[in-house]
Scaffold this active site. Structure first.
Site, PDB file in Angstrom:
ATOM      1  N   ASP A  68       0.832  -1.207   0.000  1.00 42.58           N
ATOM      2  CA  ASP A  68       0.000   0.000   0.000  1.00 42.58           C
ATOM      3  C   ASP A  68       0.865   1.255   0.000  1.00 42.58           C
ATOM      4  O   ASP A  68       1.891   1.306   0.686  1.00 42.58           O
ATOM      5  CB  ASP A  68      -0.902  -0.004   1.241  1.00 42.58           C
ATOM      6  CG  ASP A  68      -1.977   1.065   1.182  1.00 42.58           C
ATOM      7  OD1 ASP A  68      -2.285   1.536   0.072  1.00 42.58           O
ATOM      8  OD2 ASP A  68      -2.504   1.421   2.252  1.00 42.58           O
ATOM      9  N   ASN A  83     -10.210  -2.833  -7.179  1.00 36.08           N
ATOM     10  CA  ASN A  83      -9.367  -1.900  -7.938  1.00 36.08           C
ATOM     11  C   ASN A  83      -9.855  -1.681  -9.367  1.00 36.08           C
ATOM     12  O   ASN A  83      -9.467  -0.695 -10.013  1.00 36.08           O
ATOM     13  CB  ASN A  83      -7.918  -2.407  -7.980  1.00 36.08           C
ATOM     14  CG  ASN A  83      -7.194  -2.255  -6.667  1.00 36.08           C
ATOM     15  OD1 ASN A  83      -6.247  -2.980  -6.387  1.00 36.08           O
ATOM     16  ND2 ASN A  83      -7.625  -1.322  -5.835  1.00 36.08           N
TER      17      ASN A  83
END
Length: 254
Positions: free
Chosen positions: A21, A69
């Site tokens: 991340d 995503n």
């Protein structure tokens, strides 16, 4: 002393899972486009694979692209898919040289044809390797995975291949995309967020969690080794007491 020197090489976690991340935030801090953050993130992936290989870690699963995503701006998703094609093509020879196998889990049918073809070729080419497995979680969602496993079990039950009493934890695990791998021992998440974001919900039941404020493009070998040192300083009890674990260790030694 480096963190690498502090590691007990006899107690390396067999399976390390990583939520990578912070690419976008790293790029923003540098005044760059998000795509540049993903490119720098690939460099961090290479560093991490090399560091894990140095430790002979058996499995490393990288949360590369989630089902959620796909909701990102089309331009970013398209750039990511093209970046993935280039990355697997460029790194195939290096993975073979380092005796690394590439694997993938997730709803891979959703990948664009060119991306899927490049991925499949790298997986096939590195299948000759006998060392660590790098597992890419692509178009992956743990809720999707669990629902898919439940559907498969329901079909087997309907067709008489199994009985209701056959349904247990082992059967469920056998229908997950990770059935060929052991559950992770250690989960690392970069970027400072304290959540697991729909990642390996079943498999992380007894994993140790390690969170770091480092953004993924900043992550390196020492970052990985630091996480492993922290992991080795913990006591994994699996529901037992410390006294039971201590007794079992003494029995193993004797």
């Amino acid at each position: 002393m480096s963190y690498f020197d502090q590691i007990d090489k006899n107690r390396i976690p067999e399976h390390i899972a990583i939520i990578m991340d912070g690419n976008g935030r790293w790029a923003k801090r540098q005044g760059l486009d998000r795509t540049e953050g993903h490119k720098e993130g690939l460099a961090a992936v290479k560093r991490t694979i090399e560091a894990a290989s140095k430790l002979n870690a058996s499995y490393v699963t990288l949360y590369t692209f989630s089902l959620e995503n796909w909701k990102r701006p089309k331009e970013e998703v398209d750039a990511l898919m093209m970046l993935m094609i280039k990355a697997v093509a460029d790194e195939t020879a290096n993975m073979i040289e380092n005796n690394v196998q590439l694997k993938a889990i997730g709803n891979l049918d959703m990948l664009p044809p060119k991306t899927r073809a490049a991925l499949d070729k790298c997986i096939e080419d590195t299948s000759v390797s006998t060392g660590p497995s790098i597992i890419l979680a692509l178009s992956y969602s743990s809720k999707w995975e669990l629902a898919n496993a439940a559907k498969e079990i329901a079909v087997e039950l309907k067709n008489g291949k199994i009985k209701e009493e056959d349904i247990n934890e082992d059967l469920m695990a056998a229908h997950l995309t990770t059935k060929a791998f052991p559950d992770p021992d250690l989960l690392i998440r970069t970027g400072g967020e304290l959540r697991i974001s729909n990642f390996l919900l079943w498999q992380l039941a007894y994993a140790e969690f390690y969170f770091t404020d480092e953004l993924w493009p900043e992550f390196n070998g020492e970052s990985l080794y630091k996480a492993i040192v922290d992991y080795q300083n913990r006591e994994r009890r699996y529901g037992k007491t410390s006294e039971q674990i201590s007794t079992e260790r003494k029995q193993e030694i004797n």
